[in-house]
Design an enzyme around this catalytic site. Structure first.
Site, PDB file in Angstrom:
ATOM      1  N   ILE A  71      30.648 -23.435  -1.757  1.00 15.96           N
ATOM      2  CA  ILE A  71      30.089 -24.242  -2.838  1.00 15.96           C
ATOM      3  C   ILE A  71      29.652 -25.546  -2.200  1.00 15.96           C
ATOM      4  O   ILE A  71      30.409 -26.172  -1.451  1.00 15.96           O
ATOM      5  CB  ILE A  71      31.108 -24.462  -3.973  1.00 15.96           C
ATOM      6  CG1 ILE A  71      30.507 -25.337  -5.092  1.00 15.96           C
ATOM      7  CG2 ILE A  71      32.404 -25.049  -3.473  1.00 15.96           C
ATOM      8  CD1 ILE A  71      31.424 -25.459  -6.313  1.00 15.96           C
ATOM      9  N   SER A  72      28.415 -25.957  -2.444  1.00 13.87           N
ATOM     10  CA  SER A  72      27.836 -27.086  -1.717  1.00 13.87           C
ATOM     11  C   SER A  72      28.505 -28.403  -2.065  1.00 13.87           C
ATOM     12  O   SER A  72      29.107 -28.574  -3.126  1.00 13.87           O
ATOM     13  CB  SER A  72      26.335 -27.190  -2.017  1.00 13.87           C
ATOM     14  OG  SER A  72      25.641 -26.087  -1.498  1.00 13.87           O
ATOM     15  N   GLN A  73      28.362 -29.344  -1.146  1.00 12.19           N
ATOM     16  CA  GLN A  73      28.816 -30.712  -1.370  1.00 12.19           C
ATOM     17  C   GLN A  73      28.131 -31.275  -2.618  1.00 12.19           C
ATOM     18  O   GLN A  73      26.918 -31.147  -2.770  1.00 12.19           O
ATOM     19  CB  GLN A  73      28.463 -31.566  -0.152  1.00 12.19           C
ATOM     20  CG  GLN A  73      28.822 -33.028  -0.272  1.00 12.19           C
ATOM     21  CD  GLN A  73      28.280 -33.842   0.884  1.00 12.19           C
ATOM     22  OE1 GLN A  73      27.582 -33.319   1.751  1.00 12.19           O
ATOM     23  NE2 GLN A  73      28.587 -35.118   0.903  1.00 12.19           N
TER      24      GLN A  73
END
Length: 224
Positions: A71-73
Site C-alpha cells: 500500500i503506497s505511502q
C-alpha cells in the site's frame, strides 16, 4: 473512522502538507488541492492495512499487503491524486488496485473509477473493502493492466501504481485528448521517477518527470 484514529489522521495530514512543501521545487505543487486532502481524511487507511500492521496504518510510509505488493505511502497517494487534476465528472482508470486504498481516494474525487489488479486474490479483497466503504463508483477487475480496460475508454486520466521502463502503449491510446496519465517509470535497480504525461487536443504528448520514487514493478506480459 475509529475515534482513536482521528488524531493519527490529523498528524498524517500535517506530515503530508510538510512533505508537499518540502518537495515543491520538484513537483511544482507547493500545496495540494484541498479536495485531495479531504478525500484522504475521509478514507480510513486502517481498513486497507493487514491486521498485524494496524499500529502503522497512519504512518507516512508504504506497507506490505502480501503477494509482494504494498500500500503506497500516503504522501505519494496524495501527490498522484493531485497530479491527475481530478474533476467531479471524470472517469479514471487505475492500474494496480492493490489493497484498494488509492481507488477509495479517487472514488471521492471523480465520477467513476475502473481499477485493474493482476493478482486475483488482491482484486477480490479490494472489492470487498470498497463495497464496505460504500464506494459504489469503483469497479475492480482482475486483469493485466498493461492492456488497460478498453471497454470504458477513453479516460479523463489514468493512474498507474506500479513501475515499468516505459508507459504501455495501450494506456496512452486509451487516454482521452486533454487527459493526464501519472505513472512511475524506470526500474527498481536503476531508479524510478514519477512521470506525468499529458495528451493535447490533437493527440500530441508532453511529459515531465516529477521526483524519484520506489514502486513495485508492473507485472504481466506484453509490456511497453
Amino acid at each position: 473512522m475509529r475515534q482513536d484514529d482521528d488524531g493519527c489522521m490529523q498528524r498524517l495530514l500535517d506530515e503530508i502538507r510538510d512533505e508537499v512543501r518540502d518537495t515543491r521545487e520538484l513537483t511544482g505543487r507547493p500545496v495540494l488541492d484541498p479536495r485531495v486532502l479531504e478525500a484522504l481524511r475521509g478514507v480510513p487507511r486502517h481498513m486497507f492495512v493487514p491486521d498485524d500492521l494496524q499500529a502503522s496504518a497512519y504512518v507516512n510510509h508504504p506497507l506490505p499487503i502480501g503477494h509482494g505488493q504494498t500500500i503506497s505511502q500516503p504522501y505519494i497517494v496524495a501527490l498522484m491524486s493531485d497530479l491527475i487534476q481530478p474533476r467531479a465528472g471524470d472517469v479514471v482508470l487505475e492500474v494496480g488496485t492493490g489493497s484498494g486504498y488509492q481507488a477509495a481516494i479517487l472514488a471521492r474525487l471523480v465520477k467513476q473509477v475502473y481499477s485493474l489488479e493482476i493478482i486475483e486474490e488482491l482484486a477480490a479483497q479490494a472489492r470487498v473493502r470498497l463495497q464496505r466503504l460504500g464506494c459504489d463508483n469503483v469497479e475492480v477487475r482482475a486483469g493485466n493492466g498493461r492492456f488497460g480496460w478498453p471497454e470504458h475508454a477513453p479516460y479523463d486520466s489514468i493512474m498507474v501504481t506500479a513501475a515499468a521502463p516505459r508507459i504501455p502503449p495501450a494506456l496512452i491510446e486509451q487516454l482521452k485528448a486533454g487527459g493526464i496519465l501519472v505513472m512511475p517509470v524506470g526500474s527498481r535497480y536503476l531508479g524510478q521517477e514519477l512521470l506525468v504525461l499529458e495528451k493535447d487536443a490533437l493527440g500530441g504528448l508532453a511529459e515531465r518527470r516529477v521526483l524519484p520514487v520506489a514502486f513495485v514493478p508492473l507485472t504481466g506480459a506484453a509490456a511497453g
